[in-house]
Design an enzyme around this catalytic site. Sequence first.
Site, PDB file in Angstrom:
ATOM      1  N   MET A 136       0.616  -1.510  -0.643  1.00  0.00           N
ATOM      2  CA  MET A 136      -0.099  -0.003   0.169  1.00  0.00           C
ATOM      3  C   MET A 136       0.682   1.180   0.049  1.00  0.00           C
ATOM      4  O   MET A 136       0.975   1.596   0.596  1.00  0.00           O
ATOM      5  CB  MET A 136      -0.531   0.238   1.566  1.00  0.00           C
ATOM      6  CG  MET A 136      -1.639  -1.373   1.148  1.00  0.00           C
ATOM      7  SD  MET A 136      -2.267  -1.399   3.016  1.00  0.00           S
ATOM      8  CE  MET A 136      -1.122  -2.424   3.852  1.00  0.00           C
ATOM      9  N   THR A 159       1.549   1.150   6.404  1.00  0.00           N
ATOM     10  CA  THR A 159       1.106   2.114   6.082  1.00  0.00           C
ATOM     11  C   THR A 159       0.512   2.990   6.915  1.00  0.00           C
ATOM     12  O   THR A 159       0.136   2.288   8.221  1.00  0.00           O
ATOM     13  CB  THR A 159       0.029   1.756   5.575  1.00  0.00           C
ATOM     14  OG1 THR A 159      -1.356   2.171   5.156  1.00  0.00           O
ATOM     15  CG2 THR A 159      -0.633   0.314   5.995  1.00  0.00           C
ATOM     16  N   ASN A 160       0.550   4.140   6.947  1.00  0.00           N
ATOM     17  CA  ASN A 160      -0.288   4.990   7.885  1.00  0.00           C
ATOM     18  C   ASN A 160      -1.653   5.323   7.616  1.00  0.00           C
ATOM     19  O   ASN A 160      -2.284   5.014   8.723  1.00  0.00           O
ATOM     20  CB  ASN A 160       0.272   6.483   7.868  1.00  0.00           C
ATOM     21  CG  ASN A 160       2.468   6.523   8.458  1.00  0.00           C
ATOM     22  OD1 ASN A 160       2.078   7.366   9.174  1.00  0.00           O
ATOM     23  ND2 ASN A 160       2.638   6.840   7.452  1.00  0.00           N
ATOM     24  N   THR A 161      -2.275   5.501   6.816  1.00  0.00           N
ATOM     25  CA  THR A 161      -3.590   5.792   6.036  1.00  0.00           C
ATOM     26  C   THR A 161      -4.446   4.765   7.094  1.00  0.00           C
ATOM     27  O   THR A 161      -4.967   4.055   7.525  1.00  0.00           O
ATOM     28  CB  THR A 161      -3.423   5.883   4.919  1.00  0.00           C
ATOM     29  OG1 THR A 161      -3.515   6.954   4.618  1.00  0.00           O
ATOM     30  CG2 THR A 161      -5.111   5.908   4.393  1.00  0.00           C
ATOM     31  N   CYS A 221       3.536   9.423   5.731  1.00  0.00           N
ATOM     32  CA  CYS A 221       3.409   8.370   5.108  1.00  0.00           C
ATOM     33  C   CYS A 221       4.373   8.262   3.717  1.00  0.00           C
ATOM     34  O   CYS A 221       4.779   8.915   4.097  1.00  0.00           O
ATOM     35  CB  CYS A 221       2.383   9.538   3.864  1.00  0.00           C
ATOM     36  SG  CYS A 221       2.290   8.676   2.293  1.00  0.00           S
ATOM     37  N   GLU A 272       5.589   6.886   1.363  1.00  0.00           N
ATOM     38  CA  GLU A 272       5.951   7.502  -0.150  1.00  0.00           C
ATOM     39  C   GLU A 272       6.515   9.042   0.331  1.00  0.00           C
ATOM     40  O   GLU A 272       7.763   9.372  -0.623  1.00  0.00           O
ATOM     41  CB  GLU A 272       4.759   7.789  -1.059  1.00  0.00           C
ATOM     42  CG  GLU A 272       4.491   6.397  -1.360  1.00  0.00           C
ATOM     43  CD  GLU A 272       3.331   5.735  -0.344  1.00  0.00           C
ATOM     44  OE1 GLU A 272       2.960   3.921  -0.659  1.00  0.00           O
ATOM     45  OE2 GLU A 272       2.702   6.013   0.351  1.00  0.00           O
TER      46      GLU A 272
END
Length: 236
Positions: A10, A83-85, A194, A196
Amino acid sequence: MRTIGLLGGMSWESSAEYYRLVNERVRSALGGYHSARVVLYSVDFAEIEALQASGDWAAAGELLAAAASALEAAGADVIVLCTNTMHKVASALRLRVPSLHLGDTTAAAVLSAGVSSVGLLGTAFTMSQPFYRERLAAHGLSVLVPSEVDQELVYRVIYDELVHGVVRPSSRAAYREVIARLVEAGAQGVIYGCTEIELLVDQSDSAVPVFPTTRLHAEAAVDWALGLRELPPAPA
């Protein structure tokens, strides 16, 4: 050495970064030919993104819960949600083994640096919804987010560029301006919330300390796997 379970995909760019950082940490700690004991479950990000866009977080949680169970069955001693989200649905994982919550790892690093007010960059979900900010605030942190216009810019760069491996100097310059505005608003540090984002900017792009959540998460997982430190406590 305990086995680290990476729940990723992700995006896969994010997972590749986790895998690199975990192995670099093991090599640094143990030297020689050592590498990390890792099992990786990589989901299809298109499925996750569609559920995010439709707001079907329950289905997303069930999808990740099944993946986490597969990691446990494969021998993972700790689960790292890459993943943070998607920590929005971390409670849905229903794990038998420990989970290293990214918000707790980040908060521990921020507090250790003597910082109490932080700016938060991430996806629109991470910046605008309360699940991540409240987790940080529960540790005693004051969390600032960019303006709506800046949030849209940060989000667009993540989803239109970075998750596809596209890194543009113009976007780096735009992020620097967003970071500067957070500092002007009172942020003593900035969380790169995040994975990325860490492909685009680093400490050199900020006048205040930055906290790259992916690196912090990966290093904490390795240190626990090697018995060098305990998992960070959840907020009371």
